[in-house]
Write an enzyme that holds these catalytic residues in place. Structure first.
Site, short mmCIF file in Angstrom:
data_model
loop_
_atom_site.label_atom_id
_atom_site.label_comp_id
_atom_site.label_asym_id
_atom_site.label_seq_id
_atom_site.Cartn_x
_atom_site.Cartn_y
_atom_site.Cartn_z
N GLY A 38 37.10 45.31 30.45
CA GLY A 38 37.36 46.74 30.66
C GLY A 38 37.80 46.95 32.09
O GLY A 38 37.20 46.40 33.03
N GLY A 77 45.23 42.08 37.65
CA GLY A 77 45.61 43.35 38.27
C GLY A 77 44.40 44.14 38.74
O GLY A 77 44.42 44.77 39.80
N ASP A 78 43.33 44.12 37.95
CA ASP A 78 42.10 44.80 38.35
C ASP A 78 41.50 44.16 39.59
O ASP A 78 41.00 44.86 40.49
CB ASP A 78 41.08 44.76 37.20
CG ASP A 78 41.56 45.50 35.97
OD1 ASP A 78 42.31 46.49 36.12
OD2 ASP A 78 41.21 45.07 34.86
#
EC number: 2.7.1.15
Length: 363
Positions: free
Chosen positions: A93, A309-310
């Site tokens: 998530g 990317g997170d």
């Protein structure tokens, strides 16, 4: 960095899903003012405990998923059934990934999100807690399943992902609880993504702006246009090149096209655009300034790009709130992303601070 003492006074709140009690002492607040990207802000630097050198926390509001990994040689064609080489379920998530990354980089980090009262929720909660994330503001929604995703991981490390929103999208109150907004107001920086409802992000972004707290919005998540009420309160918009093209309706195949798309974002009201370009590195476009480019730090082996990317966004935010220059922030984030792609899983692949610094400063 040593653990810090949180600054929130004792509150007890009831809302529709669960009742949570907070027991945290108040410590002194130190405020400094400075100027950023041609606009005045009074960003409050909150000093936790008696040590004024300790930075204020990163606060992440966003999604938490259980990622169901399926390892395959290639994607199935239409109507085709393939046998997977292996499968497992890991924490993920975008919000939980960013919170875990920030905490593993030894920065005090809070996560505001929702999970269901199920096995997936326990998995995600355990991973967040194990990563050092503070979960005072994590809500359990009994009537909704935890968000989850099917990650089809190919042998070259690339992935295709299908997301089921679950508690990330359902059950948020129309008005956020006061303790969430108090936490936002006392943050050093706030990270948002688009895997939770826009109205939640809008409330958080406005509360942060009112308190002089900078907001970073990762553009990943929902495909729809960004509402103006969010863009007006975002300090840094962080898309990848595909998301940048979708948000602006402009091509992003060359750096010149990316620069033009970033200019369109400036016209939409965002002063800084942090673009993640994968193997081509990254670039920061600040309105009225020359773009800053950062080449990718090449990984020895790419195992899984999920969460890279997170990792980049969270590492950039950590370096920024710790007072590093924009160039240093980009380099720190590039190193963190390089380490991330060498490990399978999203949250499990987030690097610790020592590993990032060792990569940047080899002995």
């Amino acid at each position: 960095m040593d653990s810090v003492t949180t600054t929130f006074s004792k509150h007890q709140f009831s809302h529709s899903h669960t009742t949570t009690t907070f027991h945290t002492p108040v410590t002194p607040i130190q405020s400094l003012s400075f100027r950023t990207h041609n606009r005045n802000h009074n960003f409050r630097l909150l000093c936790f405990s008696s040590n004024p050198s300790q930075p204020p926390p990163v606060v992440v509001i966003g999604s938490a998923n259980a990622d169901i990994y399926v390892e395959i040689d290639r994607l199935p064609r239409e109507g085709e059934t393939l046998a997977a080489k292996s499968g497992e379920t890991l924490a993920g998530g975008k919000g939980a990934n960013q919170a875990t990354c920030s905490a593993k980089l030894s920065h005090p980090t809070y996560f505001v999100g929702q999970v269901g009262d199920d096995a997936y929720g326990s998995l995600v909660t355990g991973a967040l807690r194990g990563g050092g994330v503070r979960l005072d503001n994590l809500t359990v929604v009994p009537s909704v399943p935890t968000g989850h995703a099917v990650v089809m991981l190919q042998s070259n490390g690339q992935n295709s992902i299908i997301i089921i929103g679950g508690a990330n999208l359902s059950g948020w109150p129309s008005a956020l609880p006061r303790q969430h907004l108090d936490l936002v107001a006392q943050a050093g920086i706030v990270l948002l993504q688009r895997e939770i409802p826009d109205y939640v992000n809008a409330q958080v972004a406005q509360a942060a702006r009112n308190a002089g707290v900078p907001v970073v919005l990762d553009a990943g998540g929902m495909d729809g246009p960004l509402p103006p009420q969010i863009l007006n309160f975002v300090d840094i918009l962080s898309p990848n090149e595909t998301e940048l093209a979708r948000l602006t309706g402009m091509p992003t195949e060359s750096f010149e096209q990316i620069a033009q798309a970033a200019l369109k974002c400036h016209e939409m009201g965002v002063k800084q655009v942090l673009v993640k370009l994968g193997q081509k590195g990254s670039a920061l476009f600040v309105e009225g300034e020359k773009p800053i480019q950062q080449p990718a730090i090449v990984a020895k082996t790419v195992v899984d790009t999920t969460g890279a990317g997170d990792t980049f966004t969270a590492a950039f935010a950590v370096a920024l709130v710790e007072g590093k220059s924009k160039t240093e922030c980009l380099r720190f984030a590039a190193a963190a992303a390089c380490l991330c792609v060498q490990v399978k899983g999203a949250s499990p692949s987030m690097p610790d601070r020592k590993s990032v610094l060792d990569l940047l400063n080899p002995q």
